[in-house]
Write a protein that holds these residues in place. Structure first.
Motif, PDB file in Angstrom:
ATOM      1  N   GLY A 174     -25.120  26.810 -25.562  1.00  0.00           N
ATOM      2  CA  GLY A 174     -25.027  26.904 -23.962  1.00  0.00           C
ATOM      3  C   GLY A 174     -26.507  26.938 -23.566  1.00  0.00           C
ATOM      4  N   THR A 175     -27.509  27.318 -24.194  1.00  0.00           N
ATOM      5  CA  THR A 175     -29.073  27.171 -23.400  1.00  0.00           C
ATOM      6  C   THR A 175     -29.071  25.354 -23.456  1.00  0.00           C
ATOM      7  N   VAL A 176     -28.823  24.997 -24.581  1.00  0.00           N
ATOM      8  CA  VAL A 176     -29.223  23.493 -24.346  1.00  0.00           C
ATOM      9  C   VAL A 176     -28.195  22.810 -23.387  1.00  0.00           C
ATOM     10  N   SER A 177     -27.178  23.285 -23.261  1.00  0.00           N
ATOM     11  CA  SER A 177     -26.159  22.760 -22.142  1.00  0.00           C
ATOM     12  C   SER A 177     -26.786  22.897 -20.727  1.00  0.00           C
ATOM     13  N   GLY A 178     -27.343  24.107 -20.391  1.00  0.00           N
ATOM     14  CA  GLY A 178     -27.767  24.268 -19.142  1.00  0.00           C
ATOM     15  C   GLY A 178     -29.055  23.647 -19.059  1.00  0.00           C
ATOM     16  N   LEU A 179     -30.048  23.652 -19.999  1.00  0.00           N
ATOM     17  CA  LEU A 179     -31.172  22.714 -20.124  1.00  0.00           C
ATOM     18  C   LEU A 179     -31.077  21.286 -19.732  1.00  0.00           C
ATOM     19  N   LEU A 180     -29.942  20.513 -20.533  1.00  0.00           N
ATOM     20  CA  LEU A 180     -30.041  19.202 -20.430  1.00  0.00           C
ATOM     21  C   LEU A 180     -29.119  18.611 -19.799  1.00  0.00           C
ATOM     22  N   GLY A 181     -27.907  19.487 -19.376  1.00  0.00           N
ATOM     23  CA  GLY A 181     -26.990  18.814 -18.364  1.00  0.00           C
ATOM     24  C   GLY A 181     -25.817  18.356 -19.220  1.00  0.00           C
ATOM     25  N   ILE A 182     -25.820  18.603 -20.508  1.00  0.00           N
ATOM     26  CA  ILE A 182     -24.669  17.956 -21.360  1.00  0.00           C
ATOM     27  C   ILE A 182     -23.619  19.078 -21.720  1.00  0.00           C
ATOM     28  N   GLY A 183     -22.516  18.720 -22.384  1.00  0.00           N
ATOM     29  CA  GLY A 183     -21.214  19.719 -22.659  1.00  0.00           C
ATOM     30  C   GLY A 183     -22.002  20.658 -23.682  1.00  0.00           C
ATOM     31  N   SER A 184     -22.966  19.820 -24.455  1.00  0.00           N
ATOM     32  CA  SER A 184     -23.474  20.599 -25.696  1.00  0.00           C
ATOM     33  C   SER A 184     -22.387  20.619 -26.978  1.00  0.00           C
ATOM     34  N   GLY A 185     -21.271  19.779 -26.583  1.00  0.00           N
ATOM     35  CA  GLY A 185     -20.309  19.505 -27.697  1.00  0.00           C
ATOM     36  C   GLY A 185     -21.010  19.113 -28.983  1.00  0.00           C
ATOM     37  N   ALA A 186     -22.006  18.577 -28.953  1.00  0.00           N
ATOM     38  CA  ALA A 186     -22.663  18.082 -30.106  1.00  0.00           C
ATOM     39  C   ALA A 186     -23.189  19.045 -30.943  1.00  0.00           C
ATOM     40  N   LEU A 187     -23.387  20.339 -30.421  1.00  0.00           N
ATOM     41  CA  LEU A 187     -23.665  21.501 -31.111  1.00  0.00           C
ATOM     42  C   LEU A 187     -22.432  22.404 -31.327  1.00  0.00           C
ATOM     43  N   LYS A 188     -21.585  22.370 -30.452  1.00  0.00           N
ATOM     44  CA  LYS A 188     -20.329  23.315 -30.477  1.00  0.00           C
ATOM     45  C   LYS A 188     -19.572  22.649 -31.592  1.00  0.00           C
ATOM     46  N   VAL A 189     -19.444  21.382 -31.737  1.00  0.00           N
ATOM     47  CA  VAL A 189     -18.293  20.761 -32.748  1.00  0.00           C
ATOM     48  C   VAL A 189     -19.022  21.261 -34.238  1.00  0.00           C
ATOM     49  N   PRO A 190     -20.182  20.903 -34.337  1.00  0.00           N
ATOM     50  CA  PRO A 190     -20.537  21.216 -35.711  1.00  0.00           C
ATOM     51  C   PRO A 190     -20.784  22.734 -36.092  1.00  0.00           C
ATOM     52  N   ALA A 191     -20.874  23.456 -35.016  1.00  0.00           N
ATOM     53  CA  ALA A 191     -21.148  25.041 -35.188  1.00  0.00           C
ATOM     54  C   ALA A 191     -19.625  25.439 -35.734  1.00  0.00           C
ATOM     55  N   MET A 192     -18.533  25.249 -34.907  1.00  0.00           N
ATOM     56  CA  MET A 192     -16.847  25.577 -35.231  1.00  0.00           C
ATOM     57  C   MET A 192     -16.762  24.805 -36.503  1.00  0.00           C
ATOM     58  N   ASP A 193     -17.383  23.692 -36.806  1.00  0.00           N
ATOM     59  CA  ASP A 193     -16.555  22.829 -37.920  1.00  0.00           C
ATOM     60  C   ASP A 193     -17.221  23.316 -39.181  1.00  0.00           C
ATOM     61  N   LEU A 194     -18.857  23.351 -39.199  1.00  0.00           N
ATOM     62  CA  LEU A 194     -19.524  23.601 -40.626  1.00  0.00           C
ATOM     63  C   LEU A 194     -19.597  25.247 -40.748  1.00  0.00           C
ATOM     64  N   ALA A 195     -19.760  25.852 -39.535  1.00  0.00           N
ATOM     65  CA  ALA A 195     -20.033  27.322 -39.797  1.00  0.00           C
ATOM     66  C   ALA A 195     -18.914  28.316 -39.892  1.00  0.00           C
ATOM     67  N   MET A 196     -17.931  27.910 -39.089  1.00  0.00           N
ATOM     68  CA  MET A 196     -16.636  28.755 -38.858  1.00  0.00           C
ATOM     69  C   MET A 196     -15.616  28.247 -39.554  1.00  0.00           C
ATOM     70  N   GLY A 197     -15.579  27.049 -39.922  1.00  0.00           N
ATOM     71  CA  GLY A 197     -14.354  26.477 -40.829  1.00  0.00           C
ATOM     72  C   GLY A 197     -13.385  25.998 -40.093  1.00  0.00           C
ATOM     73  N   LEU A 198     -13.534  25.595 -38.939  1.00  0.00           N
ATOM     74  CA  LEU A 198     -12.242  24.982 -38.071  1.00  0.00           C
ATOM     75  C   LEU A 198     -12.044  23.415 -38.401  1.00  0.00           C
ATOM     76  N   PRO A 199     -10.884  23.255 -38.590  1.00  0.00           N
ATOM     77  CA  PRO A 199     -10.726  21.636 -38.633  1.00  0.00           C
ATOM     78  C   PRO A 199     -11.428  20.994 -37.534  1.00  0.00           C
ATOM     79  N   LEU A 200     -12.005  19.739 -37.917  1.00  0.00           N
ATOM     80  CA  LEU A 200     -12.687  18.915 -37.226  1.00  0.00           C
ATOM     81  C   LEU A 200     -11.910  18.810 -35.575  1.00  0.00           C
ATOM     82  N   LYS A 201     -10.667  18.353 -35.892  1.00  0.00           N
ATOM     83  CA  LYS A 201      -9.815  18.064 -34.563  1.00  0.00           C
ATOM     84  C   LYS A 201      -9.786  19.365 -33.461  1.00  0.00           C
ATOM     85  N   VAL A 202      -9.617  20.553 -34.235  1.00  0.00           N
ATOM     86  CA  VAL A 202      -9.303  21.671 -33.592  1.00  0.00           C
ATOM     87  C   VAL A 202     -10.665  22.095 -32.978  1.00  0.00           C
ATOM     88  N   SER A 203     -11.697  21.768 -33.720  1.00  0.00           N
ATOM     89  CA  SER A 203     -13.240  22.127 -33.149  1.00  0.00           C
ATOM     90  C   SER A 203     -13.570  21.203 -31.939  1.00  0.00           C
TER      91      SER A 203
END
Length: 281
Positions: A174-203
């Motif tokens: 969220g901090t990166v999103s507010g700082l750079l004006g991006i959705g920060s999906g580039a961080l959210k998707v790996p965080a859910m996919d790699l750290a929390m174990g959600l399937p990639l399509k769900v992430s």
């Protein structure tokens, strides 16, 4: 370039960014900001301002379809939004204090790290849901779920783990999103996919839902600071909405390995270009 031609070019670029953003859960800003700054010469602060508005539009265009198809995990999304919204307000406040050159460098580093994390997962193969460690908090919150995968033609159940780790990563996203004006999906998707174990399509689908809420939290700060130019934000929003609606029709039909490979290629290319812009004299 005439104002009309500039508008047309921005619309076409935004159309492609919305399509890619919808497929990859990025929100389109990851593609838009480099194109607007590197190819069209737009000041990075106005590019970031237009991007943050486009992220809201992308999320609005794609999220409804993913929720209807049960790809989005709404419980996970609302739980993690507590952290991303707080982070977005932090990042938007910091953006007014950091120089444009440092914004390029931070952008490039964040994208490069995300690409390497996804590349590591690509080499290691898919996470096996049954091998994930059980988590009492995830059980208590009912974060687990399932979705229908058109690629394999079957219902895919999955379990969620390490929700507190995800919460910490989402504050950073969220901090990166507010700082750079991006959705920060580039961080959210790996965080859910790699750290929390959600399937990639769900992430990806859950990220699409979350990025709009995160961006809305920081957009007010950018608007009050005068960093949102309607001449740029207008065609950007129109393009990304149309692209996002188109992309949302294809997510369940593409292979996860293809999607992950495309994700890595896009991130590495953007990271290189932004770092070069930030360190060049």
């Amino acid at each position: 370039m005439t104002p009309f031609l500039f508008t047309v070019v921005v619309f076409v670029v935004s159309l492609g960014a919305g399509l890619m953003g919808s497929l990859l859960g990025l929100g389109g800003g990851l593609i838009l900001v480099p194109v607007l700054t590197l190819l069209l010469g737009v000041d990075i602060r106005y590019a970031v301002g237009a991007s943050i508005v486009s992220v809201i539009a992308t999320s609005s265009g794609a999220a409804a379809a993913y929720v209807r198809e049960r790809l989005t995990n709404l419980r996970v999304a609302m739980f993690l939004e507590l952290a991303t919204t707080a982070g977005a307000l932090t990042g938007a406040s910091l953006a007014g204090l950091i120089s444009g050159r440092w914004l390029y460098v931070v952008f490039g580093v964040v994208m490069g790290y995300s690409a390497l994390a996804m590349l590591s997962k690509l080499r290691g193969g898919q996470c096996v849901a049954g091998a994930l460690p059980p988590d009492a908090l995830a059980d208590r919150l009912g974060l687990h779920g399932s979705y229908w995968d058109e690629e394999t033609g079957r219902e895919v159940p999955y379990r969620v783990t390490r929700p507190l780790t995800g919460l910490g990563l989402m504050y950073a996203a969220g901090t990166v999103s507010g700082l750079l004006g991006i959705g920060s999906g580039a961080l959210k998707v790996p965080a859910m996919d790699l750290a929390m174990g959600l399937p990639l399509k769900v992430s990806t689908a859950t990220s699409n839902f979350m990025i709009g809420v995160t961006a809305a939290a920081s957009a007010g700060v950018y608007f009050a600071r005068g960093d949102i130019d309607p001449f740029i934000a207008g065609p950007v929003c129109a393009g990304v909405v149309l692209g996002a609606l188109t992309g949302s029709r294809f997510l369940t039909k593409v292979k996860s390995s293809w999607l992950r490979g495309l994700f890595v290629v896009v991130l590495l290319g953007v990271a290189f270009q932004m770092l070069r812009k930030g360190v060049s004299p």
